[in-house]
Structures are given as structure tokens and as C-alpha cells.
Design a protein around this motif. Structure first.
Motif, short mmCIF file in Angstrom:
data_model
loop_
_atom_site.label_atom_id
_atom_site.label_comp_id
_atom_site.label_asym_id
_atom_site.label_seq_id
_atom_site.Cartn_x
_atom_site.Cartn_y
_atom_site.Cartn_z
N THR A 84 69.22 19.04 44.62
CA THR A 84 69.16 18.75 46.04
C THR A 84 70.30 17.78 46.39
O THR A 84 70.91 17.17 45.50
N GLU A 85 70.57 17.63 47.66
CA GLU A 85 71.68 16.77 48.08
C GLU A 85 71.52 15.32 47.60
O GLU A 85 72.47 14.74 47.05
N PRO A 86 70.35 14.69 47.76
CA PRO A 86 70.21 13.30 47.27
C PRO A 86 70.42 13.19 45.76
O PRO A 86 71.01 12.22 45.29
N VAL A 87 69.95 14.19 45.02
CA VAL A 87 70.11 14.15 43.57
C VAL A 87 71.58 14.28 43.19
O VAL A 87 72.10 13.54 42.35
N PHE A 88 72.28 15.21 43.84
CA PHE A 88 73.70 15.39 43.50
C PHE A 88 74.51 14.16 43.90
O PHE A 88 75.44 13.76 43.19
N GLU A 89 74.17 13.55 45.00
CA GLU A 89 74.88 12.34 45.41
C GLU A 89 74.70 11.22 44.38
O GLU A 89 75.58 10.38 44.20
N LYS A 90 73.58 11.22 43.69
CA LYS A 90 73.34 10.20 42.68
C LYS A 90 74.22 10.41 41.45
O LYS A 90 74.74 9.44 40.88
N ILE A 91 74.43 11.65 41.05
CA ILE A 91 75.22 11.89 39.84
C ILE A 91 76.72 11.97 40.13
O ILE A 91 77.54 11.77 39.23
N ALA A 92 77.09 12.26 41.36
CA ALA A 92 78.50 12.40 41.70
C ALA A 92 79.19 11.03 41.67
O ALA A 92 78.60 10.02 42.05
N TYR A 93 80.43 11.00 41.21
CA TYR A 93 81.18 9.75 41.25
C TYR A 93 82.27 9.78 42.32
O TYR A 93 83.04 8.84 42.47
N ARG A 94 82.37 10.86 43.06
CA ARG A 94 83.30 10.94 44.18
C ARG A 94 82.58 10.54 45.47
O ARG A 94 81.39 10.78 45.63
N GLU A 95 83.36 9.98 46.39
CA GLU A 95 82.78 9.61 47.67
C GLU A 95 82.37 10.84 48.47
O GLU A 95 81.38 10.82 49.20
N ARG A 96 83.15 11.91 48.34
CA ARG A 96 82.85 13.16 49.04
C ARG A 96 82.62 14.26 48.00
O ARG A 96 83.56 14.94 47.60
N PRO A 97 81.39 14.43 47.57
CA PRO A 97 81.11 15.43 46.51
C PRO A 97 81.45 16.84 46.96
O PRO A 97 81.37 17.18 48.14
N GLU A 98 81.85 17.65 45.96
CA GLU A 98 82.15 19.06 46.21
C GLU A 98 81.06 19.99 45.71
O GLU A 98 81.18 21.20 45.78
N GLY A 99 79.99 19.39 45.16
CA GLY A 99 78.87 20.21 44.73
C GLY A 99 78.97 20.79 43.34
O GLY A 99 78.16 21.64 42.97
N LEU A 100 79.94 20.34 42.55
CA LEU A 100 80.12 20.84 41.19
C LEU A 100 80.38 19.67 40.25
O LEU A 100 81.32 18.89 40.47
N LEU A 101 79.59 19.55 39.21
CA LEU A 101 79.79 18.52 38.20
C LEU A 101 79.38 19.10 36.85
O LEU A 101 78.26 19.58 36.70
N ALA A 102 80.31 19.05 35.91
CA ALA A 102 80.06 19.66 34.60
C ALA A 102 80.03 18.60 33.50
O ALA A 102 80.67 17.55 33.60
N ILE A 103 79.30 18.91 32.45
CA ILE A 103 79.33 18.12 31.22
C ILE A 103 80.01 18.95 30.15
O ILE A 103 79.63 20.10 29.91
N LEU A 104 81.04 18.38 29.54
CA LEU A 104 81.81 19.07 28.51
C LEU A 104 81.90 18.21 27.27
O LEU A 104 81.85 16.97 27.35
N PRO A 105 82.07 18.83 26.10
CA PRO A 105 82.34 18.04 24.90
C PRO A 105 83.74 17.43 24.96
O PRO A 105 84.66 18.03 25.52
#
Length: 272
Positions: A84-105
């Protein structure tokens, strides 16, 4: 999307772990890194780096490119988690999130694993402190066609999310390793790669040395410049002429100028 895992709670344990990955200690412990944004994840995929998990929030998408990228991550084996938007805003480190955040090795490699072409062009970044500068140096190295960036005696983590962000994902297109001065200097000598050190006190300007052979451009900390051991070990010491009141350039700007001088010389030699 209907079969994807959905997270709606800010207290979800997976979300808390993503937030912890902003901390270097937790990244070192887990061996994971955060990559946020379409261009950054796109570049990871284009260079054969596969996300383990992709967190998405369609409400933040900027256009029509995001859904195909999500499907490509899915095809590469990534777990897709919709937030959801509040959840993604919590994990995003950008001021203006783009809706994509990945975890990579993390891409952990050593000097001996670097693929070197004939007459390689390298960057040695000594003790760079600011993630934005290191990321910009990676971006310039990619643009100039450098073979690798060696982060020597690092003071900032190369997997800092802000390094990835400032590099616009070129951390995946330019091989990058960390090493000590002793290891790096010995390796450069072993491969007969000359070193070019930038200092305002040099007599030669940066356009004078022949940079068409194997060369490593060595740059130092933002505040103090290169250490004495790198200055003493350098094959060339050069300066970038300053015509205003400032007596030095930002380290990333200096790296860009020197890299493109090497690129200019190499392109001119190839055209002959």
C-alpha cells in the motif's frame, strides 16, 4: 498481480527488515543491498543481476514502463510483493517514490576477478566519503567507457543506497571492487598500469601525459585530496587549471574531466 503477496501493515516484519537495510551493519550481515527506481533496477537486469525480491506500489508508477519491468523481475525469479502507499513510503528512501524497490545480493568481487581489456582505463577512488560523489564517479566511469572503479580504503559503503541512486544504476555496468592501498598498488604494478594523480600543485596539466596506454586515474578525499603514499607512487602528477576564485574541483567533477581526456586521446588514436 492477483497472486502476489500483499503487505498493508507498517509493522510487518518484512518491511522492518527492508528499512534496516539502510544500515551498513545490516547490509554487511545479510549480504543484501537496496535498489530503488525504474532506471536502477532496469540497469541491474540489463547487466544480469537478478533481484531476490521486488516491492511494488502501482499508485506511485510514473508511466507504462513499470509493469513490464515487474514481469521481467518475476521471470528472473524475484518474489513480487505489492505494498500500500503508506507501506511503500516507509521503505522508500527517495522523497518521491516511483513504486519500485528491489533487494539484490551484493556484487562482491576482488581485484583478480576484474576483466581487463588491453590498455585498460581505471579509476582509483581513495577514501571517498560522500555517497553522492562515489555514485557520480561510477556514472562518469560508465560514460567514458572505463574498465573498472577501485574503491581504495573506503570510508563509504559502495552498497549505500545513495551510491546506487547517484550512479543511476551504473554500479551494475562498471565493475567495482574495494581494496587497500597496498593491494591496489601491487596489482597495478603487476599489470603494468600507470597511475595519474590529480593535485593542484602539479606542474603538468592533465592534457599533457599520454593516456592511451593502461592507466589508473587516482583521486582522493573531498577535503584533503590524495594521501602522500599515492602521490609518491604516481607515475604522473597533473593539475586541472583553475581560472576562477575556487582553487579545486569537486572530486567527481575532476574524475569526469580526467576520464574524458583519456577517452578523447584514445578515440583520437583509434581514428588515425
Amino acid at each position: 498481480m492477483s497472486g502476489d503477496f500483499l503487505i498493508t501493515s507498517l509493522q510487518n516484519q518484512r518491511i522492518k527488515q527492508v528499512v534496516k537495510l539502510r544500515q551498513r551493519a545490516f547490509r554487511d550481515q545479510t549480504g543484501w543491498m537496496l535498489v530503488e527506481g525504474y532506471r536502477e533496477i532496469r540497469r541491474a537486469l540489463d547487466n544480469h543481476y537478478r533481484p531476490s525480491t521486488l516491492f511494488t506500489c502501482p499508485a506511485f508508477y510514473l508511466g507504462k514502463n513499470e509493469p513490464p519491468l515487474v514481469e521481467q523481475c518475476r521471470a528472473a525469479g524475484a518474489e513480487i510483493i505489492v505494498c500500500t502507499e503508506p507501506v511503500f513510503e516507509k521503505i522508500a528512501y527517495r522523497e518521491r517514490p516511483e513504486g519500485l524497490l528491489a533487494i539484490l545480493p551484493q556484487m562482491r568481487a576482488s581485484l583478480d576477478q576484474l576483466p581487463l581489456r588491453p590498455q585498460p582505463l581505471l579509476v582509483v577512488a581513495e577514501a571517498i566519503e560522500k555517497p553522492g560523489n562515489l555514485g557520480t564517479m561510477l556514472r562518469s566511469a560508465d560514460a567514458a567507457g572505463a574498465d573498472a572503479v577501485i574503491v581504495c580504503d573506503p570510508r563509504t559503503d559502495i552498497y549505500n543506497p545513495n551510491v546506487v541512486r547517484a550512479s543511476i544504476g551504473t554500479i551494475f555496468s562498471v565493475p567495482v571492487v574495494t581494496a587497500t592501498f597496498e593491494t591496489t598498488h601491487a596489482w597495478l604494478r603487476q599489470h603494468r598500469i600507470q597511475t595519474l594523480a590529480a593535485t593542484p600543485h602539479a606542474r603538468q596539466t592533465y592534457t599533457e601525459p599520454d593516456l592511451t596506454s593502461g592507466v589508473a586515474i587516482v583521486l582522493g578525499t573531498e577535503q584533503f585530496g590524495l594521501s602522500e603514499r599515492w602521490m609518491s607512487a604516481a607515475d604522473w602528477q597533473v593539475r586541472i587549471p583553475m581560472h576562477g576564485q575556487a582553487d579545486s574541483l569537486n572530486v567527481a567533477a575532476a574524475a569526469t574531466i580526467l576520464l574524458f581526456e583519456a577517452r578523447r586521446q584514445r578515440d583520437a588514436a583509434a581514428a588515425v
